[in-house]
Design a protein around this motif. Structure first.
Motif, PDB file in Angstrom:
ATOM      1  N   UNK A 384       0.713  -1.162  -0.016  1.00 31.94           N
ATOM      2  CA  UNK A 384       0.098  -0.160   0.074  1.00 31.94           C
ATOM      3  C   UNK A 384       0.803   1.304   0.009  1.00 31.94           C
ATOM      4  N   UNK A 385       1.976   1.303   0.660  1.00 34.38           N
ATOM      5  CA  UNK A 385       2.742   2.547   0.746  1.00 34.38           C
ATOM      6  C   UNK A 385       3.507   2.740  -0.596  1.00 34.38           C
ATOM      7  N   UNK A 386       3.900   1.616  -1.177  1.00 37.05           N
ATOM      8  CA  UNK A 386       4.494   1.578  -2.414  1.00 37.05           C
ATOM      9  C   UNK A 386       3.636   2.277  -3.557  1.00 37.05           C
ATOM     10  N   UNK A 387       2.305   1.784  -3.590  1.00 37.27           N
ATOM     11  CA  UNK A 387       1.563   2.128  -4.519  1.00 37.27           C
ATOM     12  C   UNK A 387       1.009   3.905  -4.447  1.00 37.27           C
ATOM     13  N   UNK A 388       0.756   4.105  -3.110  1.00 41.27           N
ATOM     14  CA  UNK A 388       0.677   5.557  -2.769  1.00 41.27           C
ATOM     15  C   UNK A 388       1.438   6.445  -2.716  1.00 41.27           C
ATOM     16  N   UNK A 389       2.912   6.094  -2.520  1.00 45.45           N
ATOM     17  CA  UNK A 389       3.944   7.166  -2.124  1.00 45.45           C
ATOM     18  C   UNK A 389       5.169   6.699  -3.245  1.00 45.45           C
ATOM     19  N   UNK A 390       5.782   5.753  -2.852  1.00 50.86           N
ATOM     20  CA  UNK A 390       7.046   5.234  -3.690  1.00 50.86           C
ATOM     21  C   UNK A 390       6.831   5.356  -5.118  1.00 50.86           C
ATOM     22  N   UNK A 391       5.925   4.748  -5.735  1.00 49.65           N
ATOM     23  CA  UNK A 391       5.464   4.696  -7.127  1.00 49.65           C
ATOM     24  C   UNK A 391       5.425   5.922  -7.878  1.00 49.65           C
TER      25      UNK A 391
END
Length: 503
Positions: A384-391
């Motif tokens: 979830x953090x990758x999809x909403x922030x890192x990506x």
């Protein structure tokens, strides 16, 4: 049967049977059966998800922030979640742009890695955090407050020094910066502007922290930021929910109870430690009032008995004896109660009980089973953090790096693969390194796994590891050193003379 059914049954039994059959067709769950005897209070909330968040989100944020500041267990549980989602080095990125033949464009990937390493030193406008630190700050606010925000800032901006080769920075926001109560009655709800399909198209943000001076400013201090320039990391429980709610919402009362109970036990144990002994007197006929020392006014003078280790009391009157005050503190059941409550807290927030409580008792099999089952929760939160922030940050960075000329996209890169990459989250740690290493060695030798996968499972970057090994081997060879980990050189190909000699 109720009274009406009984009256109908007395005059028309068949009709009463049909009524009873129809009632069974319309049967519902026993949990909401109003005719059933009530042993608990039924909680009903038919409000929309946004209305529930409107009523509770800001108070929940304040509640969790207070526990984070003043409760060690809450602070530790929050740290456990953040460290297992983001980790010490942050969620890594391994660029994988593709050529038309499907292979990775190594030169362009290397250029992106170089520019990315430079950007990670100062990714946000204040230059206070590195990229791993910024990730942890955003993840901490996301878990604690339910949501966090950041704005993309690109290119030349007045009074802003990006501080990196790629002119791209982030401005981090807490949830308080987007007012929950800002609603225009049409498209803007809870500070978020949406189109007709419900997609966010803009965010209304305060120009400064609204509680900087203790009161909320007026609406004239709001500014609109387009959704294409905003990151919104949120925990939503229901479809269509706009704003996030803290992960600790369901366990706050339990954490508060643990805090109050432990504080009460500490105070009780401290008071019990201060009480030592008392003088127990016999019956009144054994006590001589004239023997009591009195002052000039005839009032009894309180007697002081100062105790010291090994002392002998010889000043007791007739019928007096020393009694010891019995104390049940510390409470022997405190640890058991605390463990049970912490297990429930860990289950509610999706963290490992062993990590939250720092209780690592158990066999290797039990600890590994807990870790394996728990790691799915950490991996889900990391996704979830990758999809909403890192990506979104990486995709924006690649685009700005190309437009600014720092890392131009080569002509032979497939357009759709320009920002392709692997997101390397935290890997499951090894409980017994020897057993884990032997298992991976067997898997790689049998062809069921690759060395690259083994390196990533240990949290490493295969390209970096390969470069480190090659550099080390080269330096060791220059000094005439040979380590057992180095593979033997391949046999030299046979020459024509050797082939003739063999014949």
């Amino acid at each position: 049967m109720n009274l009406l059914d009984r009256l109908i049954a007395w005059g028309a039994p068949e009709r009463a049977i049909r009524r009873q059959m129809a009632r069974k067709v319309l049967a519902h769950y026993d949990a909401i059966d109003k005719s059933a005897p009530r042993t608990r209070r039924v909680r009903r909330d038919t409000a929309s998800p946004d209305m529930i968040v409107q009523r509770s989100a800001s108070e929940l944020r304040a509640y969790v922030r207070d526990l984070e500041r003043n409760h060690d267990l809450t602070r530790g549980a929050l740290r456990v979640l953040v460290n297992n989602i983001v980790g010490a080095t942050g969620i890594g990125i391994e660029p994988q742009p593709r050529r038309t033949d499907g292979t990775i464009h190594q030169d362009y990937a290397a250029a992106l890695r170089t520019a990315w390493q430079d950007w990670c030193r100062r990714p946000e406008v204040t230059h206070s955090y590195t990229w791993p630190q910024a990730q942890r700050m955003l993840a901490r606010a996301w878990i604690r407050d339910g949501e966090s925000f950041a704005q993309h800032l690109i290119g030349p901006i007045a009074s802003l020094d990006h501080g990196t080769q790629v002119p791209y920075s982030l401005e981090l926001f807490e949830a308080d910066m987007i007012p929950l109560d800002y609603d225009d009655g049409d498209r803007i709800r809870q500070g978020i502007e949406r189109n007709g399909w419900g997609r966010a198209v803009g965010y209304w943000v305060y120009r400064d922290h609204p509680l900087q001076f203790g009161t909320y400013p007026s609406r004239q201090y709001l500014r609109r930021i387009g959704a294409e320039r905003m990151l919104h990391i949120a925990t939503t429980d229901r479809i269509g929910q706009l704003r996030g709610v803290s992960e600790f919402a369901s366990v706050l009362t339990r954490l508060d109870d643990i805090k109050d109970y432990e504080e009460s036990e500490r105070i009780a144990a401290k008071v019990a430690a201060m009480l030592t002994a008392y003088v127990k007197r016999g019956t009144p006929d054994m006590h001589d009032p004239e023997s009591t020392a009195r002052d000039e006014d005839g009032n009894p003078i309180p007697r002081e008995l100062r105790l010291s280790p090994g002392m002998i009391l010889d000043s007791l009157a007739v019928g007096e004896e020393i009694g010891m005050i019995k104390s049940d503190r510390p409470n022997p059941n405190l640890i058991t109660f605390r463990q049970g409550q912490l297990r429930a807290v860990a289950a509610g927030i999706g963290a490992s009980y062993s990590s939250v409580s720092r209780d690592y008792n158990g066999t290797y099999s039990a600890q590994r089973q807990e870790l394996v089952e728990q790691w799915v929760h950490y991996a889900t939160l990391a996704d979830e953090f990758v999809s909403q922030c890192v990506r979104p940050v990486w995709e924006q960075f690649v685009q700005v790096a190309h437009l600014s000329g720092v890392a131009r996209v080569p002509r032979d890169v497939v357009p759709g693969s320009v920002d392709d990459c692997l997101y390397i989250a935290q890997s499951m740690p090894w409980i017994d390194p020897l057993k884990e290493a032997l298992a991976w060695e067997k898997l790689c030798q049998a062809g069921f796994a690759s060395e690259v996968e083994a390196i990533r499972r240990r949290g490493g970057n295969p390209a970096d590891v390969l470069e480190q090994i090659a550099t080390w081997r080269e330096r060791a060879s220059e000094r005439g050193l040979h380590f057992s980990s180095a593979a033997p050189p391949p046999p030299a190909p046979a020459t024509a003379q050797e082939d003739d000699a063999d014949e």
